[in-house]
Write a protein that holds these residues in place. Structure first.
Motif, PDB file in Angstrom:
ATOM      1  N   GLU A 255       0.805  -0.795   0.719  1.00  0.00           N
ATOM      2  CA  GLU A 255       0.480  -0.428  -0.168  1.00  0.00           C
ATOM      3  C   GLU A 255       1.186   1.308  -0.091  1.00  0.00           C
ATOM      4  OE1 GLU A 255      -3.685  -1.928   3.096  1.00  0.00           O
ATOM      5  OE2 GLU A 255      -2.348  -1.002   3.595  1.00  0.00           O
ATOM      6  N   ARG A 256       1.923   1.173   0.863  1.00  0.00           N
ATOM      7  CA  ARG A 256       2.349   2.281   0.323  1.00  0.00           C
ATOM      8  C   ARG A 256       3.960   3.121  -0.289  1.00  0.00           C
ATOM      9  NH1 ARG A 256       4.838   5.367   4.627  1.00  0.00           N
ATOM     10  NH2 ARG A 256       3.888   3.928   6.258  1.00  0.00           N
ATOM     11  N   ILE A 264       3.731   9.865  -7.757  1.00  0.00           N
ATOM     12  CA  ILE A 264       4.992  10.981  -7.845  1.00  0.00           C
ATOM     13  C   ILE A 264       4.317  10.560  -9.215  1.00  0.00           C
ATOM     14  CG2 ILE A 264       6.928   9.768  -9.428  1.00  0.00           C
ATOM     15  CD1 ILE A 264       7.730   8.421  -6.642  1.00  0.00           C
ATOM     16  N   LEU A 265       4.168   9.840 -10.120  1.00  0.00           N
ATOM     17  CA  LEU A 265       3.179  10.088 -11.133  1.00  0.00           C
ATOM     18  C   LEU A 265       2.429  10.758 -11.412  1.00  0.00           C
ATOM     19  CD1 LEU A 265       2.652   6.670 -11.971  1.00  0.00           C
ATOM     20  CD2 LEU A 265       4.814   7.480 -12.873  1.00  0.00           C
ATOM     21  N   LEU A 266       1.355  11.238 -10.949  1.00  0.00           N
ATOM     22  CA  LEU A 266       0.234  12.354 -10.681  1.00  0.00           C
ATOM     23  C   LEU A 266       0.605  14.050 -10.628  1.00  0.00           C
ATOM     24  CD1 LEU A 266      -2.511  11.394  -7.999  1.00  0.00           C
ATOM     25  CD2 LEU A 266      -2.321  10.680 -10.755  1.00  0.00           C
ATOM     26  N   ASN A 314      -4.483  13.639  -1.019  1.00  0.00           N
ATOM     27  CA  ASN A 314      -5.022  12.684  -0.559  1.00  0.00           C
ATOM     28  C   ASN A 314      -4.445  11.183  -0.252  1.00  0.00           C
ATOM     29  OD1 ASN A 314      -7.666  14.187  -0.211  1.00  0.00           O
ATOM     30  ND2 ASN A 314      -8.626  12.547  -2.199  1.00  0.00           N
ATOM     31  N   TYR A 315      -3.942  11.256  -1.575  1.00  0.00           N
ATOM     32  CA  TYR A 315      -2.647   9.687  -0.958  1.00  0.00           C
ATOM     33  C   TYR A 315      -1.630  10.447  -0.044  1.00  0.00           C
ATOM     34  CZ  TYR A 315      -3.576   7.837  -4.904  1.00  0.00           C
ATOM     35  OH  TYR A 315      -4.569   6.421  -5.675  1.00  0.00           O
ATOM     36  N   LEU A 316      -1.407  11.684  -0.002  1.00  0.00           N
ATOM     37  CA  LEU A 316       0.140  12.234   1.393  1.00  0.00           C
ATOM     38  C   LEU A 316      -0.724  11.906   2.456  1.00  0.00           C
ATOM     39  CD1 LEU A 316       1.624  15.158  -0.649  1.00  0.00           C
ATOM     40  CD2 LEU A 316       2.340  12.575  -0.473  1.00  0.00           C
ATOM     41  N   LEU A 319      -1.711   8.349   4.240  1.00  0.00           N
ATOM     42  CA  LEU A 319      -0.948   8.152   4.400  1.00  0.00           C
ATOM     43  C   LEU A 319      -0.013   8.416   6.227  1.00  0.00           C
ATOM     44  CD1 LEU A 319       1.730   7.384   1.731  1.00  0.00           C
ATOM     45  CD2 LEU A 319       0.659   5.809   2.646  1.00  0.00           C
ATOM     46  N   GLU A 320      -0.471   9.704   6.531  1.00  0.00           N
ATOM     47  CA  GLU A 320       0.153  10.688   7.903  1.00  0.00           C
ATOM     48  C   GLU A 320      -1.879   9.990   9.046  1.00  0.00           C
ATOM     49  OE1 GLU A 320       3.172  10.505   8.458  1.00  0.00           O
ATOM     50  OE2 GLU A 320       3.463  11.418   5.999  1.00  0.00           O
ATOM     51  N   GLU A 321      -2.529   9.787   9.266  1.00  0.00           N
ATOM     52  CA  GLU A 321      -3.293   9.938   9.687  1.00  0.00           C
ATOM     53  C   GLU A 321      -5.025   9.900   8.806  1.00  0.00           C
ATOM     54  OE1 GLU A 321      -4.230  14.602   8.915  1.00  0.00           O
ATOM     55  OE2 GLU A 321      -3.440  14.085  11.589  1.00  0.00           O
TER      56      GLU A 321
END
Length: 350
Positions: A255-256, A264-266, A314-316, A319-321
């Motif tokens: 998932e990570r 990266i691609l986006l 949203n992706y970032l 991953l954090e919370e």
């Protein structure tokens, strides 16, 4: 053989007049009953054959937990409670502190499943229809163990504490409709903040036991039920269904990696889209050649840039919370929905 999309299960059927206790039998209606599930399976879901090697009869069925129906695991076999071991000796490490024991009169667990909105619960979901209660493996009489539920193996997990009591005194715990256990508003003593944790179906189990006595210390509490037996006539008066958990559900490497790769691609696509938009805005010849098509292209590119930026965020953030039901999450959801719908409208006009 029954048509299965996943693994098979083999259950040894009880023979008529047999002295040994089996875990499976067939009712007079032709339905299969096993000690693992509190459910009856129709004839089309299993088949019966002779086990030549062990001279017995077995039933072969599909794995009920891999048929799209959530499964809730019990820490002990069906009808068992988690009680103190009378043979436990503090100076002898061999006996377990608590163990699963059969409860006279039987025991049934019928939970209420919740959806992801903590203000709404689903009381129309029925056991054995929308979810299945899975009992732990039967423990042989000559084997002294605390329970038969096994936590999944996590590679390189140096902090794996095994099966421990869920800290129900520090937060609100409930089972979701997808079979996961959610601990909401759990107070973290290290950070003095509240957090939300989730455990998948393989990482927690339900236990019928008395509430733990936290004064005994964390070491004894994590192993078993440490409260004294009720002094009343009913030894199970203070018993209730509770949860025991393994490691909480973290983010896997797959998932990570997927989230990082998509981000990266986006990001690269967003950079080139911004460059393309600047070319259309700054270069007059492109707008004079076909003014209508140029305006449509500018609107299409602008919509994609907004969509990709929201997806990257949203992706970032995920991953954090955990941020479901927060205002930024709600706004980003509406933005993604709008931009994707607008994408198809702009395509139709081009």
């Amino acid at each position: 053989m029954p048509p299965c999309f996943s693994d098979f299960e083999v259950h040894r059927i009880e023979a008529h007049g047999s002295e040994k206790v089996r875990d499976t039998w067939i009712t007079v209606k032709g339905e299969l009953v096993t000690s693992r599930y509190e459910a009856e399976f129709e004839h089309g879901e299993f088949c019966v054959d002779v086990d030549v090697k062990n001279s017995g009869v077995v039933a072969v069925m599909c794995d009920a937990c891999k048929k799209g129906i959530p499964c809730i695991n019990m820490c002990c076999p069906h009808g068992h409670a988690f009680q103190d071991n009378p043979d436990y000796d503090y100076n002898d490490p061999e006996p377990v502190y608590s163990m699963c024991k059969k409860k006279e009169g039987g025991l049934s667990y019928d939970p209420v499943l919740w959806d992801h909105n903590d203000k709404v619960f689903l009381d129309n979901w029925k056991k054995n229809k929308h979810f299945i209660i899975v009992g732990a493996k039967m423990i042989p009489e000559d084997k002294v163990v605390s329970h038969s539920f096994e936590c999944p193996t996590v590679p390189n997990n140096v902090l794996d504490e095994g099966l421990i009591r869920a800290p129900t005194d520090l937060g609100t715990f409930r089972v979701l409709i997808n079979g996961k256990l959610e601990g909401k508003d759990i107070f973290n003593m290290g950070t003095n903040e509240k957090e939300t944790k989730r455990w998948n179906t393989e990482s927690f189990c339900v236990v019928f036991a008395s509430p733990p006595d936290y004064d005994y210390g964390m070491e004894n509490e994590t192993l078993s039920n440490v409260s004294e037996t009720s002094t009343g006539t009913d030894p199970y008066a203070d018993f209730d269904f509770n949860y025991m958990t393994c490691h909480d559900e973290g983010i896997s490497w797959c998932e990570r990696f997927t989230s990082t790769f998509h981000t990266i691609l986006l990001s690269l696509s967003t950079v080139f889209l911004i460059v393309t938009l600047m070319v259309y805005v700054c270069e007059d010849t492109l707008r004079r050649t076909n003014p209508l098509f140029s305006k449509i292209t500018i609107g299409f590119i602008s919509n994609l840039i907004i969509c990709f930026i929201v997806l990257i965020d949203n992706y970032l953030q995920n991953l954090e919370e955990e941020r479901r039901e927060t205002m930024p999450c709600i706004l980003s959801g509406y933005m993604v929905l709008y931009s994707f719908l607008a994408f198809f409208f702009w395509i139709n006009t081009m």
